[in-house]
Design an enzyme around this catalytic site. Structure first.
Site, PDB file in Angstrom:
ATOM      1  N   HIS A 188      -8.749  14.397 -72.899  1.00 52.26           N
ATOM      2  CA  HIS A 188      -9.361  15.254 -71.869  1.00 52.26           C
ATOM      3  C   HIS A 188      -8.253  15.800 -70.972  1.00 52.26           C
ATOM      4  O   HIS A 188      -8.254  15.607 -69.758  1.00 52.26           O
ATOM      5  CB  HIS A 188     -10.417  14.476 -71.079  1.00 52.26           C
ATOM      6  CG  HIS A 188     -11.634  14.155 -71.899  1.00 52.26           C
ATOM      7  ND1 HIS A 188     -12.661  15.061 -72.075  1.00 52.26           N
ATOM      8  CD2 HIS A 188     -11.965  13.057 -72.614  1.00 52.26           C
ATOM      9  CE1 HIS A 188     -13.583  14.518 -72.856  1.00 52.26           C
ATOM     10  NE2 HIS A 188     -13.178  13.298 -73.209  1.00 52.26           N
ATOM     11  N   ALA A 213     -10.835  18.171 -76.942  1.00 48.47           N
ATOM     12  CA  ALA A 213     -10.600  18.045 -75.494  1.00 48.47           C
ATOM     13  C   ALA A 213      -9.121  17.843 -75.175  1.00 48.47           C
ATOM     14  O   ALA A 213      -8.753  17.006 -74.354  1.00 48.47           O
ATOM     15  CB  ALA A 213     -11.448  16.921 -74.892  1.00 48.47           C
ATOM     16  N   ARG A 220       4.604  28.213 -80.722  1.00 47.38           N
ATOM     17  CA  ARG A 220       5.519  28.311 -79.574  1.00 47.38           C
ATOM     18  C   ARG A 220       5.105  27.402 -78.420  1.00 47.38           C
ATOM     19  O   ARG A 220       5.886  27.183 -77.503  1.00 47.38           O
ATOM     20  CB  ARG A 220       5.605  29.776 -79.096  1.00 47.38           C
ATOM     21  CG  ARG A 220       6.465  30.653 -80.008  1.00 47.38           C
ATOM     22  CD  ARG A 220       6.734  32.018 -79.410  1.00 47.38           C
ATOM     23  NE  ARG A 220       5.531  32.832 -79.329  1.00 47.38           N
ATOM     24  CZ  ARG A 220       5.095  33.617 -80.337  1.00 47.38           C
ATOM     25  NH1 ARG A 220       5.770  33.674 -81.475  1.00 47.38           N
ATOM     26  NH2 ARG A 220       4.002  34.329 -80.199  1.00 47.38           N
ATOM     27  N   HIS A 243     -16.662  17.406 -85.692  1.00 47.07           N
ATOM     28  CA  HIS A 243     -15.656  17.504 -84.631  1.00 47.07           C
ATOM     29  C   HIS A 243     -14.323  18.043 -85.145  1.00 47.07           C
ATOM     30  O   HIS A 243     -13.605  18.725 -84.400  1.00 47.07           O
ATOM     31  CB  HIS A 243     -15.416  16.131 -83.991  1.00 47.07           C
ATOM     32  CG  HIS A 243     -16.410  15.755 -82.948  1.00 47.07           C
ATOM     33  ND1 HIS A 243     -17.668  15.312 -83.250  1.00 47.07           N
ATOM     34  CD2 HIS A 243     -16.328  15.774 -81.587  1.00 47.07           C
ATOM     35  CE1 HIS A 243     -18.323  15.058 -82.136  1.00 47.07           C
ATOM     36  NE2 HIS A 243     -17.539  15.330 -81.107  1.00 47.07           N
ATOM     37  N   ASP A 264     -17.196   7.672 -81.543  1.00 48.82           N
ATOM     38  CA  ASP A 264     -17.559   8.355 -80.292  1.00 48.82           C
ATOM     39  C   ASP A 264     -19.073   8.508 -80.232  1.00 48.82           C
ATOM     40  O   ASP A 264     -19.615   9.521 -79.785  1.00 48.82           O
ATOM     41  CB  ASP A 264     -16.870   9.718 -80.182  1.00 48.82           C
ATOM     42  CG  ASP A 264     -16.877  10.293 -78.764  1.00 48.82           C
ATOM     43  OD1 ASP A 264     -17.358   9.601 -77.843  1.00 48.82           O
ATOM     44  OD2 ASP A 264     -16.429  11.433 -78.587  1.00 48.82           O
ATOM     45  N   LEU A 297     -20.093  20.101 -77.880  1.00 44.78           N
ATOM     46  CA  LEU A 297     -20.255  18.820 -78.564  1.00 44.78           C
ATOM     47  C   LEU A 297     -20.169  17.688 -77.546  1.00 44.78           C
ATOM     48  O   LEU A 297     -19.283  17.682 -76.684  1.00 44.78           O
ATOM     49  CB  LEU A 297     -19.182  18.641 -79.629  1.00 44.78           C
ATOM     50  CG  LEU A 297     -19.392  19.402 -80.940  1.00 44.78           C
ATOM     51  CD1 LEU A 297     -18.141  19.311 -81.808  1.00 44.78           C
ATOM     52  CD2 LEU A 297     -20.586  18.853 -81.702  1.00 44.78           C
ATOM     53  N   ALA A 298     -21.066  16.735 -77.658  1.00 41.94           N
ATOM     54  CA  ALA A 298     -21.158  15.646 -76.687  1.00 41.94           C
ATOM     55  C   ALA A 298     -21.232  14.317 -77.429  1.00 41.94           C
ATOM     56  O   ALA A 298     -22.295  13.733 -77.600  1.00 41.94           O
ATOM     57  CB  ALA A 298     -22.382  15.829 -75.794  1.00 41.94           C
ATOM     58  N   GLY A 299     -20.073  13.844 -77.910  1.00 46.72           N
ATOM     59  CA  GLY A 299     -20.082  12.646 -78.720  1.00 46.72           C
ATOM     60  C   GLY A 299     -20.695  12.928 -80.079  1.00 46.72           C
ATOM     61  O   GLY A 299     -20.810  14.080 -80.504  1.00 46.72           O
TER      62      GLY A 299
END
EC number: 3.5.1.25
Length: 373
Positions: A188, A213, A220, A243, A264, A297-299
């Site tokens: 994150h 995240a 570069r 994911h 997750d 996406l949340a887990g």
């Protein structure tokens, strides 16, 4: 040493595949393995080390952040899918809420609930993350302070902490805690390649849900992903094939020697489509994924037995896939008596048929029911 049961099949040992028997002792450990080199015939079943999941937010309709009975409920749900030990993973939240949940996890980690996975401790995922890269984390990010972390560690064994290394003061936190044996992971984060390398030099040891995240790879501006691919020995990855694209998974496998896999998982794991909680968020399970209202996406809904099948489906040999679900996470936490099948290790075992469907699970010698009562 009194033996209680014998399991026969093709066994994944430290020396490779063997045909024979695993003998379980009354104290919940492996008494002995009687085996010979595996034949060329297709086995009727495989005997693997139980899975170790270092990133678990929920399952069976409940979320770790609910605390109380939810922690053991989650442990029982994941045991049914072959996870024999796990880290209960928290969400970013106000300090008083985190403290409440950690106290409950601490109690659950001291004694394993019958029928459940061993709760090894805590993965503190936040609140020490970048507010510009929350993903599905609630907007309660803050700068880390040792006094607060010491207070949290007094409540529960915190094995792993995810933080953003670019936040001022976090390199000092990484150095202090890694010296005390806490695994410090980057996630994150909006940090650069250079900031990731600096964190690794201070003792950071991994990357949280690699690719997700965090700053991506550009030729570069290599970003966090570039630092992981160039320097990491360990990193966690979610192999739900949603994911992370299979091609990106294979890239990471070539670059990171001991890449290990996590679920997750959320409250939606093991449940039908519908509405669930993820910390303070409402999330929706549909079409095999879990998302916030804006589509983020949340887990996941992943379980570790499905993670194994997914890895094999993209070309990994079964032994390699197993290591990334058991041996490597055990080694990452320094657990010499889990994640492997050998005399004296805990009898944490997953038995699968030739099509890799789960048939039996043992947690510290206890056989786990695979069907709801």
């Amino acid at each position: 040493m009194t033996e209680t049961q014998t399991l026969q099949g093709r066994i994944l040992t430290a020396s490779g595949w063997m045909d024979g028997a695993v003998r379980l002792a009354a104290d919940g450990r492996i008494a002995a393995i009687d085996a010979r080199l595996a034949s060329g015939r297709q086995p009727e079943r495989y005997i693997l080390p139980g899975f170790i999941d270092l990133h678990v937010h929920g399952g069976g309709g409940v979320d770790i952040m609910e605390g109380g009975a939810a922690v053991n409920h989650v442990a029982r749900l994941h045991a049914r899918f072959g996870t024999t030990s796990l880290l209960a993973t928290t969400m970013t939240a106000p300090p008083e809420e985190i403290s409440r949940v950690l106290a409950d996890i601490g109690r659950c980690s001291r004694e394993r609930a019958p029928g459940g996975s061993r709760v090894l401790g805590v993965h503190l995922e936040g609140p020490y993350i970048n507010p510009g890269k929350l993903g599905a984390q609630p907007d309660d990010a803050c700068q880390a302070a040792m006094a607060q972390i010491d207070g949290y560690r007094a409540l529960a064994p915190i094995s792993l902490i995810t933080l953003a290394p670019e936040i001022p003061g976090h390199l000092d936190i990484i150095r202090t805690l890694s010296a005390q044996g806490v695994r410090m992971q980057m996630g994150h984060t909006l940090g650069s390649y250079e900031q990731a390398v600096a964190a690794l030099e201070q003792g950071a040891s991994g990357f949280t849900h690699l690719f997700n995240a965090m700053t991506g790879l550009h030729h570069r501006e290599p970003g966090m992903v570039g630092a992981a691919l160039a320097h990491a020995e360990y990193a966690e990855l979610i192999p739900d094939l949603l994911h992370v694209h299979p091609g990106a998974i294979r890239t990471a496998l070539r670059a990171i020697p001991r890449l290990y896999c996590v679920t997750d998982s959320t409250a939606a794991a093991g449940m039908p489509d519908g509405q669930y909680k993820l910390g303070s968020h409402a999330v929706t399970k549909c079409m095999g994924g879990v998302r916030l209202a804006d589509g983020t996406l949340a887990g996941s809904t992943l379980t570790m037995d499905q993670a194994l099948r997914n890895l094999v489906s993209i070309g990994l040999p079964l032994a390699d896939a197993s290591n990334r679900l058991s041996l490597y996470p055990a080694d990452y936490l320094g657990l010499a008596d889990r994640g492997r099948l050998e005399a004296g290790a805990w009898a944490d075992i997953a038995v699968l048929d030739a099509e890799l469907n789960l048939q039996q699970v043992y947690v510290e010698g206890e056989e786990i029911g695979l069907v709801d009562a």
